[in-house]
Design a protein around this motif. Structure first.
Motif, mmCIF file in Angstrom:
data_model
loop_
_atom_site.group_PDB
_atom_site.id
_atom_site.type_symbol
_atom_site.label_atom_id
_atom_site.label_comp_id
_atom_site.label_asym_id
_atom_site.label_seq_id
_atom_site.Cartn_x
_atom_site.Cartn_y
_atom_site.Cartn_z
ATOM 1 N N ARG A 134 0.800 -0.729 -0.168
ATOM 2 C CA ARG A 134 0.308 -0.025 0.161
ATOM 3 C C ARG A 134 0.970 1.931 0.264
ATOM 4 N NH1 ARG A 134 -3.733 -1.606 4.429
ATOM 5 N NH2 ARG A 134 -5.437 -2.970 2.873
ATOM 6 N N TYR A 192 -9.209 -5.645 12.062
ATOM 7 C CA TYR A 192 -8.061 -4.110 12.898
ATOM 8 C C TYR A 192 -7.954 -3.253 13.999
ATOM 9 C CZ TYR A 192 -7.396 -5.673 8.008
ATOM 10 O OH TYR A 192 -6.914 -5.945 6.853
ATOM 11 N N VAL A 209 -7.484 0.010 16.049
ATOM 12 C CA VAL A 209 -6.774 1.353 15.186
ATOM 13 C C VAL A 209 -7.069 1.696 16.424
ATOM 14 C CG1 VAL A 209 -7.204 3.130 13.852
ATOM 15 C CG2 VAL A 209 -7.689 0.982 13.292
ATOM 16 N N ALA A 250 -13.448 -5.775 9.621
ATOM 17 C CA ALA A 250 -13.209 -6.248 7.986
ATOM 18 C C ALA A 250 -13.888 -7.087 7.682
ATOM 19 C CB ALA A 250 -11.850 -6.151 7.549
ATOM 20 N N PRO A 285 -19.791 -1.981 -2.118
ATOM 21 C CA PRO A 285 -19.106 -0.558 -2.294
ATOM 22 C C PRO A 285 -17.434 -0.431 -1.598
ATOM 23 C CG PRO A 285 -20.384 -1.335 -0.555
ATOM 24 C CD PRO A 285 -20.032 -2.079 -1.644
ATOM 25 N N SER A 286 -16.671 0.709 -1.552
ATOM 26 C CA SER A 286 -15.672 1.089 -0.875
ATOM 27 C C SER A 286 -15.820 0.386 0.858
ATOM 28 C CB SER A 286 -15.441 2.271 -1.187
ATOM 29 O OG SER A 286 -14.384 2.254 -0.666
ATOM 30 N N GLY A 287 -14.774 -0.335 1.177
ATOM 31 C CA GLY A 287 -15.159 -0.479 2.205
ATOM 32 C C GLY A 287 -15.161 -1.658 3.463
ATOM 33 N N SER A 288 -15.991 -2.267 2.391
ATOM 34 C CA SER A 288 -16.921 -3.330 2.254
ATOM 35 C C SER A 288 -15.742 -4.464 3.072
ATOM 36 C CB SER A 288 -17.993 -3.888 1.501
ATOM 37 O OG SER A 288 -17.137 -4.202 0.096
ATOM 38 N N GLY A 289 -15.268 -4.275 2.455
ATOM 39 C CA GLY A 289 -14.105 -5.742 2.879
ATOM 40 C C GLY A 289 -13.657 -6.860 2.044
ATOM 41 N N LYS A 290 -13.673 -6.466 0.409
ATOM 42 C CA LYS A 290 -13.457 -7.047 -1.064
ATOM 43 C C LYS A 290 -11.719 -7.352 -0.708
ATOM 44 C CE LYS A 290 -14.654 -3.867 -3.341
ATOM 45 N NZ LYS A 290 -14.959 -2.930 -3.092
ATOM 46 N N SER A 291 -11.045 -6.225 -0.358
ATOM 47 C CA SER A 291 -9.456 -6.289 -0.236
ATOM 48 C C SER A 291 -9.033 -7.504 0.707
ATOM 49 C CB SER A 291 -8.669 -4.980 -0.664
ATOM 50 O OG SER A 291 -9.514 -4.326 -1.290
ATOM 51 N N THR A 292 -9.834 -7.339 2.190
ATOM 52 C CA THR A 292 -9.576 -7.811 3.104
ATOM 53 C C THR A 292 -9.614 -8.954 2.842
ATOM 54 O OG1 THR A 292 -9.975 -6.318 4.389
ATOM 55 C CG2 THR A 292 -10.024 -8.022 5.804
#
Ligand SMILES: Nc1ncnc2c1ncn2[C@@H]1O[C@H](COP(=O)(O)OP(=O)(O)O)[C@@H](O)[C@H]1O
Ligand SMILES: [Mg+2]
Lengths: 514, 240
Positions: free
Chosen positions: A512, B11, B13, B20, B39-46
Motif C-alpha cells: 500500500r 483491525y 486502530v 473488516a 462498495p468501498s470499505g466492504s472488505g473485498k481487499s481484506t
C-alpha cells in the motif's frame, strides 16, 4: 550448490541497486574507503615496526666481532673499520690455506669463516651415506689438521689476552669442522648424521643471545678444563638422530669413533631464525674446544668471537684487539695483520639488512649509540610506531563508523524508497530472509566497493609513509584480505538493521506504501 | 479449491476495533472465474489478502487445496504465494528501470523446489509474456508501455510460476473502459485455456459480468452470491 545459485539473483539485485543513488553511494563509499585505507596503513606500520624490531633481534649481534685466522676479504665487502689489508704476493705465500680455499660469500655469521675449511669438491668419503672399509681422511689425519688447523695463527692464549681488554664482554674461541655422528641404540639400526662440529668455549651461550637451551645445559668450566667427552646438540641434529619426541640428554653418541655424552640441546629463541638442516648453528654439535684439541691433537683456534659491552664500543674494541694481536704475533709496522676482524654492525648497515630508519639511526649516531643499548632503540621504535598505530586506529575507527552510519543511512533510504517493491517481492514469494539478503548484499556491495578503493589508497598511503616519514611499512596479502574483510564486516554490521527492518515489513502495508 | 469457514478479520486502530470481515463462509471450485463486488470499505481487499495468504484471518478457517493455511508460519505462506498464487494489482506494481521480461521473471527468483536457472527463467518469462500477447515488448521498460500493456506484464508475472489461483484487486481500476475489457479478456482466455481459478475484485458491474460467478460484499459479509454465464462483452478481442 542450490543455495549458491539461489543466492545469485539477490546479489544481482543488490549490485544493480548500487547505481540507483550514485551520489549518496559515492559519499558513503568515501567513508569506508578512508577507513579501510587507514586500517591497511595501520597494519603496514605495525608490521613494519615488527619487522624493524625483528631485524634488531637478528642484529642482536651488533656488538659482536669475529676474529678469523688469516687475512683475506671478499673484494665486494667494505671492511667497515676493521683493520685489514689486501694481501700482496708475499702474504698469500704465508697464508697458503686462503689460496687453496674458495672464498665464500660471508654469511654474516660468526662461524662463517669456518666454511673456509669445507672444500667445494667433496671427497667421496664425505658422503654421509657411504660405507667405507678403510680409514677415512679424518681418521688418518684429523679433519682439521688436513685443513686449516695447521695454518691457523690464533691461539687460546690470544683469546685469554683479548678477554682482559677493556670494553670486552665475552670471548669464545672456536675450532670448526664437519663430522659424522652415529647413534647406536640397543637392537635398533644405527642412525648417522653428517653435520657441523664446533669446538668452542662455554661462553658461546652468552654470546648467542638468540639461542635457548631446549633441554639440558651447556658445558661447564670443569668440563672444559677436563676435556670432557660431552656434546651439546643443535636442535636439528637432535631431531634427525633421535626424532622429535626423544630427549637426547644423557644418551651416548659416537663421533670420531669416540663415545660422547649428550648434555644439552640448543635451539633458536628468535622467531626470525628457524633451525634448518644444513645451517651452521643448529645443524651442528658443540663440544669444549679443549676436547677437540685433545682428540685431534690441535693447539690453534679457527676464530675467536668477541662481544663488546655496548654497540658503540665495537670500533674501539676492534682497534684494541688489532693492536693487541699485532703485538702478540710480533707483526712489525709494515706487515699486514695475520687475522681478520669483522663486525656485525658494519655488515648490518652496509648490506642493507636494516630498514632505512634503523640504519640511519645507527650510522648517523654511532657516538650516541655508545650509550644507547639495543633494547632502548627497540623500545623507542616500538613506542613511536605504537603512537602512530594508535593514531591510525583512531582515524580508522572514526571513518569506519562514519562510513558505517552512511551505509545504514543509505540502506534505510533504499528500504523506504523501495517499500512497495519489498511488498511486491513478498507477494510473489520472497521470504524475510530473501529480503534481508537483498539489502545486506546492497550494503556489503557498497562497503566492498569502498573497501577496494580503500585498499588501493592504503597501499599508496603505506608507500608514502615509508618514503616520506622513513617508517618501515610492510603490506602483506593477509593484511589486504583483512582490510577487505573489515569493509565487508562494516557492510554487514551496519546493513543488518535496515535489512531486518525491510524483512519485517508487513507485505500488505508495504504494497500500500506510496 | 478454496473453502473459507466463518472467516473474520479485525483491525485494531487505537482502542477502536474495525471488523473488516464478519463471518464469511463460501467455497470456490477449481476453474471458477469469480468476480467480487461491493462498495468501498466492504472488505473485498481484506478478503482477497487472506485468500492470497498475504494476511491471516483473526478467526475462522481457510482451506486452500484441502490444506488449512490460516495458521501457517510466514515462510510457509510465502511459499504458498510463490507456488500456488498469482497476484495482479490495481497499480500494476512493476519494477521501474527493469525490462518487462525481468519483471515477469521475478517470482522465479524465489522458488523453493530447486532454484530456476537463468536460461530457464528467461524462457518461462518469454512464454508468459507471449500468453498475454506481449512477445514484442520483452525489452521495454514499464514507462515505455501503455497502462493496458503494463497490466498484461503484471498478469504475465502472476502466471509465470504456473499458479492454480489468480487474484486481482481492481486490476482495471487505472484503465480506460476499452483497455479494461482487453485485460478481462486475457483473464477469460487464461481460465478457458488453462483452467486457472480466477478471483477479480471490481466495483464496475460490466467488468464483473466477465466472471462465471459474482459475490457481493457489504460491511464485511456476503450479501449475494450468484452463478451466471460470462458475458464476453462487445469489445474487440486482444490481438495475440
Ligand atoms: N490495515 C488496516 N488497519 C485498519 N483498518 C483497516 C486496515 N485495512 C482495512 N481496514 C478497514 O477494513 C475495512 C475493509 O477494508 P477493505 O478490505 O480494504 O475494503 P474494500 O477493499 O472493499 O474497499 C475498511 O473499513 C478499512 O478501513
Ligand atoms: Mg479494496
Amino acid at each position: 550448490m542450490n543455495r549458491l545459485r539461489a543466492l545469485h539473483p539477490s546479489i544481482d539485485i543488490g549490485f544493480k541497486a548500487l547505481t540507483r543513488n550514485r551520489l549518496q553511494t559515492g559519499l558513503t563509499m568515501l567513508g569506508i574507503t578512508v577507513g579501510v585505507a587507514t586500517v591497511l596503513a595501520m597494519m603496514a606500520v605495525g608490521a613494519g615496526a615488527q619487522r624493524s624490531i625483528e631485524q634488531q633481534v637478528r642484529a642482536a649481534g651488533l656488538n659482536q666481532l669475529t676474529i678469523k685466522a688469516g687475512n683475506w676479504k671478499p673484494k665486494t665487502e667494505d671492511s667497515g673499520g676493521a683493520v685489514a689489508h689486501q694481501g700482496d704476493a708475499e702474504d698469500t705465500m704465508r697464508l697458503p690455506v686462503e689460496e687453496l680455499m674458495p672464498v665464500l660469500p660471508d654469511a654474516g655469521d660468526p662461524f662463517a669463516g669456518a666454511a673456509d675449511i669445507l672444500p667445494i669438491d667433496f671427497h667421496p668419503e664425505d658422503d654421509p651415506m657411504e660405507k667405507h672399509d678403510h680409514p677415512l681422511a679424518w681418521q688418518r689425519l684429523g679433519d682439521l689438521e688436513a685443513g686449516l688447523g695447521a695454518a691457523t695463527t690464533l691461539s687460546f692464549a690470544d683469546a685469554e689476552a683479548i678477554r682482559q681488554l677493556p670494553g670486552v664482554q665475552y670471548v669464545a674461541g672456536g675450532v670448526h669442522g664437519n663430522a659424522r655422528v652415529h647413534y647406536r641404540p640397543d637392537g635398533a639400526p644405527e642412525k648417522r648424521w653428517f653435520t657441523r662440529m664446533h669446538g668452542t668455549d662455554l661462553h658461546l651461550l652468552d654470546i648467542k643471545r638468540t639461542w635457548t637451551l631446549r633441554s639440558g645445559r651447556f658445558f661447564t668450566e670443569e668440563e672444559q678444563d677436563d676435556k670432557a667427552m660431552v656434546l651439546v646438540l643443535g636442535s636439528v641434529v637432535a631431531e634427525k638422530v633421535f626424532g622429535e619426541k626423544v630427549d637426547p640428554v644423557g644418551k651416548e653418541l659416537m663421533l670420531w669413533n669416540q663415545n660422547f655424552r649428550v648434555i644439552g640441546v640448543v635451539t633458536s629463541a628468535s622467531w626470525v631464525v628457524r633451525p634448518a638442516a644444513g645451517d651452521d648453528e643448529f645443524d651442528a654439535v658443540y663440544m669444549p674446544y679443549t676436547t677437540t684439541h685433545q682428540l685431534l691433537n690441535l693447539t690453534k683456534l679457527n676464530d675467536i668471537t668477541v662481544t663488546a659491552s655496548s654497540t658503540g664500543e665495537v670500533s674501539d674494541v676492534s682497534k684494541r684487539i688489532t693492536e693487541l694481536l699485532r703485538q702478540r704475533h710480533n707483526i712489525t709496522n709494515e706487515k699486514p695483520d695475520d687475522f681478520t676482524i669483522s663486525t656485525q654492525a658494519t655488515r648490518a648497515i652496509t648490506t642493507g639488512g636494516l630498514p632505512p630508519n634503523v640504519a640511519a639511526a645507527i650510522a648517523g649516531n654511532v657516538k650516541e649509540l655508545e650509550r644507547v643499548t639495543l633494547e632502548q632503540l627497540a623500545g623507542t621504535l616500538e613506542r613511536a610506531s605504537g603512537t602512530m598505530r594508535w593514531l591510525l586506529a583512531a582515524v580508522a575507527a572514526v571513518s569506519l563508523l562514519v562510513g558505517g552510519i552512511g551505509i545504514m543511512n543509505i540502506t534505510l533510504l533504499s528500504v523506504t524508497e523501495r517499500t512497495k517493491e519489498i511488498g511486491l517481492r513478498m507477494a510473489v514469494g520472497a521470504r524475510g530472509r530473501d529480503v534481508t539478503r537483498q539489502f545486506l548484499t546492497e550494503a556489503v556491495a557498497i562497503s566492498l566497493a569502498g573497501g577496494a578503493v580503500g585498499v588501493v589508497l592504503g597501499l599508496v598511503a603505506s608507500y608514502l609513509i615509508s618514503s616520506t616519514l622513513r617508517w618501515a611499512t610492510v603490506v602483506s596479502p593477509g593484511s589486504v584480505l583483512i582490510a577487505f574483510g573489515v569493509s565487508a564486516a562494516v557492510g554487514v554490521l551496519f546493513g543488518w538493521y535496515p535489512a531486518r527492518r525491510a524483512a519485517e515489513l508487513d507485505p500488505i502495508d508495504a504494497l500500500r506504501h506510496e | 479449491m478454496i473453502g473459507v469457514r466463518s472467516l473474520e478479520k479485525e483491525y485494531h486502530v487505537g482502542d477502536h476495533v474495525v471488523r473488516a470481515l464478519r463471518g464469511v463462509t463460501l467455497d470456490i471450485a477449481g476453474g471458477e472465474f469469480v468476480t467480487v463486488v461491493g462498495p468501498s470499505g466492504s472488505g473485498k481487499s481484506t478478503f482477497m489478502h487472506i485468500l492470497g495468504c498475504l494476511d491471516r484471518p483473526t478467526r475462522g478457517q481457510y482451506l486452500l487445496g484441502g490444506r488449512d493455511v490460516s495458521t501457517l508460519p510466514h515462510d510457509e505462506l510465502a511459499r504458498v504465494r510463490n507456488e500456488t498464487i498469482g497476484f495482479v494489482f490495481q497499480g500494476f506494481n512493476l519494477l521501474s528501470r527493469t525490462s518487462a521480461l525481468e519483471n515477469v521473471e521475478l517470482p522465479l527468483l524465489y522458488t523453493r523446489k530447486g532454484a530456476v536457472k537463468a536460461a530457464e527463467r528467461r524462457d518461462r518469462a518469454r512464454r508468459a509474456l507471449a500468453a498475454v500477447g506481449l512477445t514484442d515488448r520483452e525489452e521495454h521498460h514499464p514507462n515505455q508501455l501503455s497502462g493496458g500493456q503494463q497490466q498484461r506484464v503484471a498478469i504475465a508475472r502472476a502466471l509465470v510460476n504456473e499458479p492454480s489461483l489468480l487474484l486481482a484487486d481492481e486490476p482495471t481500476g487505472n484503465l480506460d473502459t476499452a483497455t479494461s475489457h482487453e485485460v478481462m479478456e486475457v483473464f477469460a482466455k487464461l481460465r478457458a485455456e488453462r483452467g486457472i481459478t480466477i478471483v477479480v475484485i471490481t466495483h464496475e458491474r460490466d467488468i464483473a459480468a466477465w466472471g462465471t460467478r459474482t459475490i457481493d460484499f457489504k460491511d464485511g459479509v456476503v450479501v449475494s452470491d450468484q452463478q451466471h454465464q460470462p458475458s464476453m462483452g462487445s469489445h474487440t478481442p486482444v490481438s495475440a
